[in-house]
Scaffold this motif. Sequence first.
Motif, short mmCIF file in Angstrom:
data_model
loop_
_atom_site.label_atom_id
_atom_site.label_comp_id
_atom_site.label_asym_id
_atom_site.label_seq_id
_atom_site.Cartn_x
_atom_site.Cartn_y
_atom_site.Cartn_z
N ASN A 1 0.81 -1.17 0.20
CA ASN A 1 -0.21 -0.37 -0.23
C ASN A 1 0.57 1.61 -0.36
O ASN A 1 0.71 2.36 -0.30
N ASP A 2 1.73 1.23 0.48
CA ASP A 2 2.98 2.44 0.59
C ASP A 2 4.00 2.41 -0.49
O ASP A 2 4.38 3.76 -1.04
N GLY A 3 3.67 2.06 -1.99
CA GLY A 3 4.06 1.73 -3.41
C GLY A 3 5.30 1.27 -3.40
O GLY A 3 5.57 1.31 -3.99
N GLY A 4 5.44 0.06 -2.44
CA GLY A 4 6.79 -0.13 -2.57
C GLY A 4 6.24 -1.44 -2.52
O GLY A 4 5.33 -2.41 -2.84
N LYS A 5 7.54 -2.45 -2.83
CA LYS A 5 7.04 -4.03 -3.22
C LYS A 5 7.75 -5.19 -2.32
O LYS A 5 8.23 -4.44 -1.70
N GLN A 6 7.13 -6.63 -1.64
CA GLN A 6 7.59 -7.14 -1.05
C GLN A 6 8.79 -8.61 -2.58
O GLN A 6 7.30 -9.09 -2.63
N TYR A 7 9.46 -8.81 -2.47
CA TYR A 7 10.66 -9.85 -2.73
C TYR A 7 10.30 -10.69 -1.99
O TYR A 7 10.91 -11.04 -0.56
N THR A 8 9.03 -11.83 -2.77
CA THR A 8 9.82 -13.39 -1.95
C THR A 8 10.49 -14.61 -2.84
O THR A 8 9.93 -14.80 -3.94
N TRP A 9 11.52 -14.78 -2.01
CA TRP A 9 12.42 -16.41 -2.37
C TRP A 9 12.31 -17.48 -1.66
O TRP A 9 12.05 -17.25 -0.51
N LYS A 10 11.79 -18.59 -2.18
CA LYS A 10 11.38 -19.55 -1.59
C LYS A 10 12.30 -20.65 -2.00
O LYS A 10 12.83 -20.56 -3.55
N ARG A 11 13.31 -21.59 -0.84
CA ARG A 11 14.23 -22.77 -1.75
C ARG A 11 13.85 -24.05 -0.33
O ARG A 11 14.28 -23.72 0.81
N ASN A 12 14.48 -24.71 -0.58
CA ASN A 12 14.70 -25.93 -0.34
C ASN A 12 16.34 -25.81 0.52
O ASN A 12 17.01 -25.62 -1.00
N GLN A 13 16.17 -26.40 1.93
CA GLN A 13 18.08 -26.11 2.14
C GLN A 13 18.36 -26.95 3.36
O GLN A 13 17.66 -27.22 3.94
N GLN A 14 19.41 -26.90 2.48
CA GLN A 14 19.07 -28.86 3.43
C GLN A 14 19.87 -28.45 4.89
O GLN A 14 20.68 -27.21 4.62
N VAL A 15 19.91 -29.07 5.84
CA VAL A 15 20.30 -28.62 7.40
C VAL A 15 21.35 -29.54 7.83
O VAL A 15 21.54 -28.89 9.11
N ASN A 16 21.61 -30.86 7.71
CA ASN A 16 22.55 -31.52 7.89
C ASN A 16 22.86 -32.92 6.99
O ASN A 16 22.13 -32.96 5.76
N LEU A 17 24.27 -33.68 7.22
CA LEU A 17 24.25 -34.42 6.34
C LEU A 17 23.29 -35.60 6.54
O LEU A 17 23.57 -36.32 5.73
N ARG A 18 22.27 -35.84 6.90
CA ARG A 18 21.59 -36.83 6.86
C ARG A 18 20.93 -36.39 5.17
O ARG A 18 19.26 -37.45 4.95
N GLY A 19 20.68 -35.32 5.78
CA GLY A 19 19.77 -34.93 3.97
C GLY A 19 18.54 -34.49 4.38
O GLY A 19 17.54 -34.33 3.51
#
Length: 108
Positions: free
Chosen positions: A63-81
């Motif tokens: 509403n203030d004239g700006g924008k919100q940009y969103t990126w989504k991705r799967n991220q590995q968090v440990n060696l177990r996968g």
Amino acid sequence: MKKPLNKQNRQAQQAQQQAQQRKAELEQKEKEQFKAARQQWVGKSADKLVEVKGSPWGVHNRNDGGKQYTWKRNQQVNLRGDYTLCVENYIDDKKGVIVDWSTSGCAY
């Protein structure tokens, strides 16, 4: 009643404490790098952000004239996968300059 630690046990305990401290220091450094990598965009062009990161998953007109940009991705968090969904949001003003960012579910 606890037995007194012998020299070998004390050394093992000290080594374990040092390893835990190194791990904590590394995690803190990774967290700082994570924040710095996102904070560097504040004050920069949203067009340049998109050029570098690629097309966002979504763009929301604010509403203030700006924008919100969103990126989504799967991220590995440990060696177990195991994975987590990392969501990054950047907000720009009506001139297209990034003013803020946030993340959710991201492992740093």
